[in-house]
Write an enzyme that holds these catalytic residues in place. Structure first.
Site, PDB file in Angstrom:
ATOM      1  N   LYS A  18      62.454  56.269  57.206  1.00 21.37           N
ATOM      2  CA  LYS A  18      62.233  54.840  56.904  1.00 21.37           C
ATOM      3  C   LYS A  18      60.871  54.659  56.246  1.00 21.37           C
ATOM      4  O   LYS A  18      60.728  53.897  55.282  1.00 21.37           O
ATOM      5  CB  LYS A  18      62.294  54.010  58.192  1.00 21.37           C
ATOM      6  N   ASP A  78      67.383  46.935  62.836  1.00 20.94           N
ATOM      7  CA  ASP A  78      68.845  47.005  62.981  1.00 20.94           C
ATOM      8  C   ASP A  78      69.451  45.634  63.232  1.00 20.94           C
ATOM      9  O   ASP A  78      70.559  45.353  62.800  1.00 20.94           O
ATOM     10  CB  ASP A  78      69.212  47.964  64.120  1.00 20.94           C
TER      11      ASP A  78
HETATM   12  N1  LIG Z   1      74.326  49.095  57.100  1.00 17.92           N
HETATM   13  C1  LIG Z   1      73.213  48.941  57.777  1.00 17.92           C
HETATM   14  O1  LIG Z   1      72.170  48.560  57.228  1.00 17.92           O
HETATM   15  C2  LIG Z   1      73.175  49.222  59.238  1.00 17.92           C
HETATM   16  C3  LIG Z   1      74.214  49.838  59.869  1.00 17.92           C
HETATM   17  N2  LIG Z   1      74.157  50.061  61.214  1.00 17.92           N
HETATM   18  C4  LIG Z   1      75.230  50.822  61.806  1.00 17.92           C
HETATM   19  O2  LIG Z   1      75.975  50.017  62.677  1.00 17.92           O
HETATM   20  C5  LIG Z   1      76.525  50.811  63.704  1.00 17.92           C
HETATM   21  C6  LIG Z   1      76.297  50.119  65.033  1.00 17.92           C
HETATM   22  O3  LIG Z   1      74.917  49.977  65.285  1.00 17.92           O
HETATM   23  P1  LIG Z   1      74.430  49.206  66.605  1.00 17.92           P
HETATM   24  O4  LIG Z   1      75.031  47.869  66.686  1.00 17.92           O
HETATM   25  O5  LIG Z   1      72.955  49.263  66.653  1.00 17.92           O
HETATM   26  O6  LIG Z   1      75.024  50.166  67.703  1.00 17.92           O
HETATM   27  P2  LIG Z   1      75.460  49.814  69.167  1.00 17.92           P
HETATM   28  O7  LIG Z   1      75.638  51.096  69.881  1.00 17.92           O
HETATM   29  O8  LIG Z   1      74.542  48.792  69.707  1.00 17.92           O
HETATM   30  O9  LIG Z   1      76.895  49.111  69.005  1.00 17.92           O
HETATM   31  C7  LIG Z   1      78.087  49.749  68.688  1.00 17.92           C
HETATM   32  C8  LIG Z   1      79.216  48.762  68.957  1.00 17.92           C
HETATM   33  O10 LIG Z   1      80.433  49.292  68.451  1.00 17.92           O
HETATM   34  C9  LIG Z   1      81.412  49.191  69.467  1.00 17.92           C
HETATM   35  N3  LIG Z   1      82.394  50.257  69.286  1.00 17.92           N
HETATM   36  C10 LIG Z   1      82.246  51.580  69.510  1.00 17.92           C
HETATM   37  N4  LIG Z   1      83.398  52.220  69.239  1.00 17.92           N
HETATM   38  C11 LIG Z   1      84.276  51.270  68.852  1.00 17.92           C
HETATM   39  C12 LIG Z   1      85.631  51.313  68.484  1.00 17.92           C
HETATM   40  N5  LIG Z   1      86.322  52.457  68.453  1.00 17.92           N
HETATM   41  N6  LIG Z   1      86.243  50.157  68.148  1.00 17.92           N
HETATM   42  C13 LIG Z   1      85.565  48.990  68.188  1.00 17.92           C
HETATM   43  N7  LIG Z   1      84.280  48.896  68.526  1.00 17.92           N
HETATM   44  C14 LIG Z   1      83.642  50.033  68.861  1.00 17.92           C
HETATM   45  C15 LIG Z   1      80.674  49.292  70.765  1.00 17.92           C
HETATM   46  O11 LIG Z   1      81.425  48.755  71.832  1.00 17.92           O
HETATM   47  C16 LIG Z   1      79.436  48.474  70.441  1.00 17.92           C
HETATM   48  O12 LIG Z   1      79.701  47.120  70.614  1.00 17.92           O
HETATM   49  C17 LIG Z   1      75.875  52.187  63.561  1.00 17.92           C
HETATM   50  O13 LIG Z   1      76.767  53.067  62.923  1.00 17.92           O
HETATM   51  C18 LIG Z   1      74.698  51.953  62.670  1.00 17.92           C
HETATM   52  O14 LIG Z   1      74.388  53.071  61.880  1.00 17.92           O
HETATM   53  C19 LIG Z   1      73.119  49.618  61.989  1.00 17.92           C
HETATM   54  C20 LIG Z   1      72.059  49.003  61.404  1.00 17.92           C
HETATM   55  C21 LIG Z   1      71.968  48.837  59.970  1.00 17.92           C
HETATM   56  C1  LIG Z   2      70.546  51.730  58.399  1.00 18.97           C
HETATM   57  C2  LIG Z   2      70.166  51.727  59.793  1.00 18.97           C
HETATM   58  O1  LIG Z   2      69.092  51.277  60.150  1.00 18.97           O
HETATM   59  C3  LIG Z   2      71.083  52.256  60.774  1.00 18.97           C
HETATM   60  O2  LIG Z   2      72.193  52.636  60.430  1.00 18.97           O
HETATM   61  O3  LIG Z   2      70.690  52.294  61.937  1.00 18.97           O
HETATM   62 MG   LIG Z   3      68.606  51.769  62.123  1.00 17.50          MG
END
Ligand SMILES: NC(=O)C1=CN([C@@H]2O[C@H](COP(=O)(O)OP(=O)(O)OC[C@H]3O[C@@H](n4cnc5c(N)ncnc54)[C@H](O)[C@@H]3O)[C@@H](O)[C@H]2O)C=CC1
Ligand SMILES: CC(=O)C(=O)O
Ligand SMILES: [Mg+2]
Length: 543
Positions: A164, A259
């Site tokens: 980052k 995030d």
């Molecule tokens: N595009 C971007 O800029 C960003 C993308 N992300 C991505 O988002 C994803 C989630 O991040 P967070 O919310 O921080 O993680 P987190 O661990 O807080 O949340 C994950 C969520 O997905 C749910 N989940 C897990 N397996 C599932 C399934 N099979 N079906 C439905 N729901 C399911 C969980 O119950 C939970 O609510 C990660 O892959 C992360 O890399 C996160 C931040 C930025």
């Molecule tokens: C992009 C980012 O911050 C994440 O996937 O956690």
């Molecule tokens: Mg992140």
């Protein structure tokens, strides 16, 4: 008189120029004989280095090559990143950085940043004092528990702050000598790491509860004492810690959660473009979100605000969301929801129960937008996508999970299943889609469009806090740059190659809002613009 000798300059990545030291510099510094005789310009060094990079066989080898360069010559490293951003971003950042975190302890060569283990909790100011950077503008800190969609990587999570911050400099233009990556090593619950004799982190199950909170508090106090002007970016904390930490510290120190808030800012920017292309309005949307973690709820909260800003009442805006997690639809009958999730719980009186699948929800709700922040690979199945496309002329489909291996869908499939009607943005990079014999780039809705500009804006404005309005202003600045606003066939977000310009605009929005919110000294818009330009570090060898 014997000449001066400064061979140690070759080991200082901030001052080393390698083969770009001139004949005169080599003579004065006593470097003759220590370098090959050829003298290269920076451009020639970049051309040679990118060739070496391209010849490395696998992405992880390319990652290692760039890390070596970063440890050797920062001007060259950043010049290569700036000149070849699109090509190297998938290596420095998602998806390869995820693999680098998983293998952190196998590929470890030279230290970068700080590892603060729980065992040293009484000495955190001293450890922070051991940093190499005397002054720091931005700290990115993780505890390694939710690294992208790859789960707990223990102290190997340090790879994320390193990545980052490389982008804070390459895109935002922050001085690399004034940034600090940190991992809070509070143990790991990753059985594979704990069983691995090569694991270099603290071999202990994760500290939780009051002990964990006390440790984070000690860290914050150490930063307040040692580096009171530094902004902290909280990164890749698991949901159960991410939101409480943000809420606890956002009004006390200059900090934000990338995030939750950064992701929301970019997703709303991309969504605004998509809604415009669909010929619709924010208040007309029905939105299904897969995932109910910190990122998903952060994104939903900001979209909800956009719906309200477009004229919906607060309750009506809330009712436009259907959110599912690993246990199904968020409904009022569920007892496992956090207060932030409960906002989206559907009333028990509705037809859909907590056991409804994503396909059930899509059939019943007929959404206009489908967002994925679930880490569930390929969860947007052909059935789900075709169901959505059967009732919606321009379905908005954003599989936002990272890395690529956790993405809810492949854009090429979305294109096929919707006959090219889907408006798509992904979290990780994808190759362009083939359409009518031409190529259409896939927009990457990733917080990298926002956080470098937030840091630049905060530093230039000397902001003491990161307010919601600052992030919204950054999001609006990004939204206004959407190429789709001018051409409906164009991508939803500017190209990666434009990220430096995007950062300047985001920074201006952030800085102006900081002044308006009273968290930065009074300055005019033009003054702030000039300060942003001046604050930017450029990868050139100084005269
Ligand atoms: N595009 C971007 O800029 C960003 C993308 N992300 C991505 O988002 C994803 C989630 O991040 P967070 O919310 O921080 O993680 P987190 O661990 O807080 O949340 C994950 C969520 O997905 C749910 N989940 C897990 N397996 C599932 C399934 N099979 N079906 C439905 N729901 C399911 C969980 O119950 C939970 O609510 C990660 O892959 C992360 O890399 C996160 C931040 C930025
Ligand atoms: C992009 C980012 O911050 C994440 O996937 O956690
Ligand atoms: Mg992140």
């Amino acid at each position: 008189m014997s000449p001066a000798r400064y061979p140690q300059i070759l080991d200082d990545p901030l001052r080393n120029r390698g083969t770009a030291f001139t004949a005169e510099q080599r003579r004065v510094l006593g470097l003759d004989g220590l370098l090959p005789p050829a003298i290269e310009s920076l451009d020639e060094q970049v051309a040679r280095s990118i060739e070496v990079f391209r010849r490395r066989p696998r992405p992880i080898d390319q990652y290692l090559y760039l890390r070596e360069l970063q440890d050797t010559n920062l001007v060259l490293y950043y010049r290569l990143l700036v000149d070849h951003l699109e090509e190297v971003l998938p290596i420095v950042y998602t998806p390869t950085v995820g693999l680098a975190c998983q293998r952190f302890h196998r590929i470890f060569r030279r230290p970068r940043g700080l590892t603060l283990p729980y065992t040293e909790r009484h000495r955190l100011p001293e450890l922070l004092g051991n940093r190499r950077q005397p002054s720091v503008d931005v700290i990115v800190v993780t505890d390694g528990e939710r690294i992208l969609g790859l789960g707990d990587q223990g102290s190997g999570g340090l790879g994320i702050p390193i990545g980052k911050l490389a982008l804070y400099t390459a895109i935002g233009g922050l001085d690399p000598g004034r940034t600090l990556p940190i991992v809070l090593d509070v143990g790991t619950n990753n059985e594979e790491r704990l069983a691995d004799p090569g694991y270099l982190g603290w071999r202990h199950e994760r500290i939780a509860g009051p002990e964990y909170e006390d440790f984070v508090e000690r860290f914050v106090q150490a930063v307040e004492t040692e580096l009171p002007r530094a902004m902290i970016q909280w990164e890749d904390f698991a949901s159960h810690n991410a939101r409480p930490i943000l809420d606890r510290y956002r009004d006390r120190i200059c900090s934000f959660n990338d995030d939750i808030q950064g992701t929301a800012a970019v997703a709303v920017g991309a969504l605004r473009g998509a809604i415009r292309v669909a010929g619709s309005r924010p208040r007309d949307q029905r939105i299904v979100v897969l995932g109910a973690g910190s990122a998903a709820i952060g994104v939903a909260d900001e979209i909800r605000q956009a719906l309200v800003d477009d004229g919906l009442g607060a309750d009506e805006a809330r009712r436009r969301f259907w959110v599912l997690d690993v246990d199904g639809l968020l409904t009022e009958e569920r007892s496992d929801l956090s207060p932030e999730q409960r906002v989206y719980a559907r009333p028990a009186s509705e037809d859909l129960s907590a056991g409804a699948t994503l396909a059930d929800v899509v059939w019943a709700v007929r959404p206009t937008a489908l967002l994925g922040l679930s880490t569930a690979r390929d969860a947007f199945t052909e059935e789900v996508v075709r169901a959505m496309a059967s009732h919606c002329e321009r379905p908005i489909i954003f599989p936002l999970s990272n890395p690529t291996a956790r993405s809810e869908a492949d854009p090429a499939d979305l294109e096929r299943w919707t006959d090219g009607r889907a408006l798509v943005a992904t979290g990780s990079p994808y190759p362009a889609i083939q359409r009518h014999g031409g190529e259409v780039p896939v927009s990457q809705s990733n917080n990298v469009y926002v956080f470098p500009g937030v840091g630049l804006g905060v530093v230039a404005a000397q902001a003491a806090r990161v307010t919601d309005r600052m992030l919204r202003a950054g999001s609006a600045a990004l939204g206004a740059l959407s190429p789709a606003l001018r051409d409906p066939d164009a991508p939803l977000l500017p190209p990666i190659s434009a990220l430096r310009d995007v950062a300047a605009e985001v920074a201006l929005g952030v800085a102006v809002a900081a002044v308006e919110d009273g968290v930065a000294p009074e300055r005019s818009r033009e003054d702030l613009r000039a300060r942003i330009a001046r604050a930017r570090w450029s990868p050139v060898y100084p005269d």
